[in-house]
Design an enzyme around this catalytic site. Structure first.
Site, mmCIF file in Angstrom:
data_model
loop_
_atom_site.group_PDB
_atom_site.id
_atom_site.type_symbol
_atom_site.label_atom_id
_atom_site.label_comp_id
_atom_site.label_asym_id
_atom_site.label_seq_id
_atom_site.Cartn_x
_atom_site.Cartn_y
_atom_site.Cartn_z
ATOM 1 N N GLY A 92 63.983 -5.851 54.683
ATOM 2 C CA GLY A 92 63.125 -6.934 55.163
ATOM 3 C C GLY A 92 64.031 -8.096 55.487
ATOM 4 N N GLU A 93 63.656 -9.267 55.039
ATOM 5 C CA GLU A 93 64.482 -10.457 55.251
ATOM 6 C C GLU A 93 64.846 -11.002 53.866
ATOM 7 O OE1 GLU A 93 65.152 -10.995 58.526
ATOM 8 O OE2 GLU A 93 66.721 -12.175 57.588
ATOM 9 N N SER A 94 66.132 -10.988 53.567
ATOM 10 C CA SER A 94 66.545 -11.315 52.202
ATOM 11 C C SER A 94 66.172 -12.741 51.801
ATOM 12 C CB SER A 94 68.042 -11.077 52.034
ATOM 13 O OG SER A 94 68.765 -11.722 53.045
ATOM 14 N N CYS A 121 69.271 -2.358 51.940
ATOM 15 C CA CYS A 121 69.428 -3.386 52.975
ATOM 16 C C CYS A 121 69.168 -4.786 52.407
ATOM 17 C CB CYS A 121 68.547 -3.038 54.167
ATOM 18 S SG CYS A 121 69.153 -3.786 55.677
ATOM 19 N N ARG A 163 70.067 -4.133 61.433
ATOM 20 C CA ARG A 163 70.588 -5.490 61.118
ATOM 21 C C ARG A 163 71.252 -5.472 59.731
ATOM 22 N NH1 ARG A 163 67.198 -9.111 60.158
ATOM 23 N NH2 ARG A 163 65.364 -7.815 59.935
ATOM 24 N N HIS A 176 68.997 2.431 55.477
ATOM 25 C CA HIS A 176 67.596 2.650 55.085
ATOM 26 C C HIS A 176 67.330 4.132 54.812
ATOM 27 C CE1 HIS A 176 65.772 -1.320 56.064
ATOM 28 N NE2 HIS A 176 66.877 -1.427 56.780
ATOM 29 N N GLU A 236 64.958 5.516 53.382
ATOM 30 C CA GLU A 236 63.533 5.869 53.445
ATOM 31 C C GLU A 236 63.089 6.231 54.866
ATOM 32 O OE1 GLU A 236 64.786 2.940 53.401
ATOM 33 O OE2 GLU A 236 63.593 1.553 54.628
#
Ligand code: GLN
Length: 195
Positions: A54-56, A86, A142, A177, A179
């Site tokens: 996601g976005e850390s 990630c 990313r 990732h 998953e």
């Protein structure tokens, strides 16, 4: 016995991780119940924990404001396994070298948040991972890279001279990732193997 697997559901591929944990558990004749976590009060009942991408910046802020961060610390202190992928890797790191991410410091590495994002937004590559017999189909989006590994941590995978997976005690962290493929071996490696 049924294991309880918590997936931090602030952001990221929650259902894909749930499927991968179920696949990994089934291969080890283990029953697993998946719980999605958005609030405090659930982590301490989990046997396994998963922190998706996601976005850390967003994830670390929400973990702190909800009080989930301290529960994750306790989970790790109890030596229970965690898979962090990630942004999850970034959030657990000792230092993300970015003041906007208040990392938990549970994984003894420093990271470069968007190391691969600067070169190519996303790509897939076969990756040799310590503990797996054949390369893993790694999807990078990313992606961060691990820049330095402290005394507690060990490197599990490198790609193009960058460290992209590491272990620190009960934590396995990947810049990619796992998953997003059918291959559940990283989940197996984290949750169903010793060492
Ligand atoms: N680089 C992103 C961050 O800093 C992580 C990207 C991802 O989780 N796919 O949060």
């Amino acid at each position: 016995m049924t294991l309880t697997a918590g997936v931090i559901a602030v952001q990221g591929d929650v259902s894909e991780h749930a499927t991968a944990i179920e696949t990994a558990a089934a291969r080890h004749d283990t029953a697993v119940e998946v719980v999605t976590i958005r609030d405090a009060g659930l982590v301490l009942d989990c046997d396994l924990l998963l922190i998706p991408g996601g976005e850390s910046t967003t994830i670390s802020t929400l973990l702190a404001s909800e009080g989930i961060d301290d529960e994750i610390r306790t989970h790790v202190e109890r030596d229970k396994p965690v898979l962090a992928t990630c942004a999850g890797l970034i959030v657990l790191a000792r230092d993300a070298q970015d003041g906007r991410v208040d990392t938990l410091g549970l994984l003894d590495v420093t990271v470069d948040r968007n190391a691969f994002g600067r070169q190519a937004d996303s790509f897939q590559t076969p990756l040799d991972v310590a503990g797996l017999d054949t390369p893993f189909p790694a999807v990078f989006i990313r992606a961060p890279a691990i820049e330095t590994v402290g005394e507690r941590a060990t490197v599990l995978a490198e790609w193009n001279d960058r460290i992209v997976a590491a272990r620190d005690g009960p934590i396995v962290a990947t810049a990619f990732h796992p998953e997003l493929t059918e291959d559940a071996r990283i989940h197996e490696l984290t949750f169903f193997h010793e060492g």
